[in-house]
Design a protein around this motif. Structure first.
Motif, PDB file in Angstrom:
ATOM      1  N   UNK A  18       0.837  -1.202   0.000  1.00 59.79           N
ATOM      2  CA  UNK A  18       0.000   0.000   0.000  1.00 59.79           C
ATOM      3  C   UNK A  18       0.873   1.254   0.000  1.00 59.79           C
ATOM      4  N   UNK A  19       1.963   1.236   0.778  1.00 59.04           N
ATOM      5  CA  UNK A  19       2.862   2.394   0.830  1.00 59.04           C
ATOM      6  C   UNK A  19       3.549   2.616  -0.518  1.00 59.04           C
ATOM      7  N   UNK A  20       3.950   1.541  -1.152  1.00 60.15           N
ATOM      8  CA  UNK A  20       4.585   1.653  -2.476  1.00 60.15           C
ATOM      9  C   UNK A  20       3.636   2.280  -3.504  1.00 60.15           C
ATOM     10  N   UNK A  21       2.377   1.782  -3.502  1.00 59.48           N
ATOM     11  CA  UNK A  21       1.399   2.281  -4.474  1.00 59.48           C
ATOM     12  C   UNK A  21       1.082   3.754  -4.197  1.00 59.48           C
ATOM     13  N   UNK A  22       0.841   4.073  -2.917  1.00 62.46           N
ATOM     14  CA  UNK A  22       0.535   5.456  -2.558  1.00 62.46           C
ATOM     15  C   UNK A  22       1.723   6.382  -2.794  1.00 62.46           C
ATOM     16  N   UNK A  23       2.921   5.780  -2.823  1.00 59.35           N
ATOM     17  CA  UNK A  23       4.122   6.562  -3.109  1.00 59.35           C
ATOM     18  C   UNK A  23       4.345   6.803  -4.593  1.00 59.35           C
ATOM     19  N   UNK A  24       3.484   6.235  -5.430  1.00 61.10           N
ATOM     20  CA  UNK A  24       3.560   6.527  -6.863  1.00 61.10           C
ATOM     21  C   UNK A  24       3.962   5.371  -7.753  1.00 61.10           C
ATOM     22  N   UNK A  25       4.261   4.202  -7.185  1.00 61.60           N
ATOM     23  CA  UNK A  25       4.630   3.068  -8.034  1.00 61.60           C
ATOM     24  C   UNK A  25       3.412   2.543  -8.799  1.00 61.60           C
TER      25      UNK A  25
ATOM     26  N   UNK B   9     -13.273   6.302  -3.824  1.00 64.75           N
ATOM     27  CA  UNK B   9     -13.550   7.049  -5.050  1.00 64.75           C
ATOM     28  C   UNK B   9     -12.568   6.605  -6.119  1.00 64.75           C
ATOM     29  N   UNK B  10     -12.901   6.790  -7.404  1.00 62.93           N
ATOM     30  CA  UNK B  10     -11.956   6.418  -8.463  1.00 62.93           C
ATOM     31  C   UNK B  10     -10.584   7.050  -8.248  1.00 62.93           C
ATOM     32  N   UNK B  11      -9.539   6.209  -8.350  1.00 61.03           N
ATOM     33  CA  UNK B  11      -8.175   6.672  -8.159  1.00 61.03           C
ATOM     34  C   UNK B  11      -7.653   6.459  -6.756  1.00 61.03           C
TER      35      UNK B  11
END
Length: 304
Positions: free
Chosen positions: A174-181, A223-225
């Motif tokens: 989750x941290x990786x995705x929220x960090x932009x990966x 929400x989307x995104x």
């Protein structure tokens, strides 16, 4: 028209005998000519294609045999199929004539079987005829309109997810995705869901009742995104990202036509049988075994 099981057994035997010959013939065949020759037309119903001890086999006989599911020959060209059907009918006639000579048909057991299959074929054909009166384009369209009118708008979500075994791993993802990966790339690398990882975790559109509750609750709140915190289900730990939300589109008539026709057919058959039974005088004799008495479920006491 349904083919009796009695004939299906014979058909299966004929195929076992015929298919090896066909396979050998295909193996030894010369390479196909560049230009395919047009298939010969099927013989007419009254055309005699063979005789067995003077008894004719007609095009109508072949057409009937071709309806037998046991004689389905996918991938076999029409000419070879016609030859196989003729061979089958020859074997059938030879065997039937031998059985007649041996007076097989005179036994009480055979007569009972014959009467049973005659009744079954009569019923099948009668139901088919009666069903055609109900399964009409007008009835199908009316049922479609009625079904669509009763449909309530449903929200759908299209989401991706990554499935892992423990919470710590899910938190890191989750941290990786929220960090932009890239979500899809991470899903392809680490997700334990074989059905979606090759699609970047994409689950397509789904309604809330299609997913287990913790997963659905999380997906429909986003929400989307947006990306979720780790979500636990009986399958493991998930990280979700919602891609789109929409109202579920109403299926078109063409998309529902097959289901509608099947429903109308089943209903027409059921209604016909019920009507016939109501009009008939049915008497059960003392030879009929009595139905077992109902036993109350475990943990319940029978009411007085």
């Amino acid at each position: 028209m349904t083919i009796p099981t009695l004939l299906r057994r014979a058909s299966a035997t004929a195929l076992i005998l015929a298919l090896p010959s066909l396979a050998l013939a295909q193996q030894g065949a010369a390479p196909a000519a560049p230009a395919a020759q047009p298939a010969a037309p099927a013989p007419g119903p009254d055309a005699v294609v063979a005789k067995v001890n003077g008894q004719p086999i007609t095009g109508a006989d072949l057409a009937l045999a071709a309806e037998d599911p046991a004689l389905s020959l996918p991938g076999v060209d029409e000419a070879a199929k016609q030859n196989l059907l003729i061979d089958y009918m020859v074997d059938l006639k030879v065997g039937a004539q031998a059985a007649e000579a041996a007076k097989v048909g005179d036994s009480p057991e055979f007569k009972r079987k014959l009467a049973y299959f005659r009744d079954k074929l009569l019923l099948d054909d009668y139901l088919e005829r009666e069903t055609k009166k109900s399964v009409t384009p007008e009835a199908a369209k009316a049922l479609y309109d009625q079904t669509v009118k009763s449909m309530k708008p449903e929200e759908e979500v299209r989401a991706r997810h990554i499935l892992v075994e423990n919470e710590d791993e899910a938190k890191k993802i989750a941290a990786r995705v929220k960090g932009g990966e890239d979500f899809a790339k991470i899903a392809a690398e680490v997700s334990k869901d074989p059905g979606s990882k090759t699609e970047g975790g994409d689950l397509g559109f789904f309604t809330k009742d299609r997913m287990v509750k913790p997963f659905a609750d999380a997906a429909f709140k986003l929400s989307p995104g947006q990306v979720s915190d780790p979500v636990k289900t009986q399958f493991g730990w998930h990280v979700l990202r919602v891609e789109e939300k929409r109202t579920k589109p109403v299926p078109t008539f063409d998309e529902m036509k097959e289901q509608i026709d099947q429903y109308l057919t089943r209903k027409a058959q059921q209604d016909t049988i019920i009507k016939l039974r109501e009009a008939a005088k049915v008497e059960r004799t003392g030879a009929t075994p009595a139905a077992p008495a109902a036993t109350p479920p475990a943990g319940e006491t029978k009411k007085p």
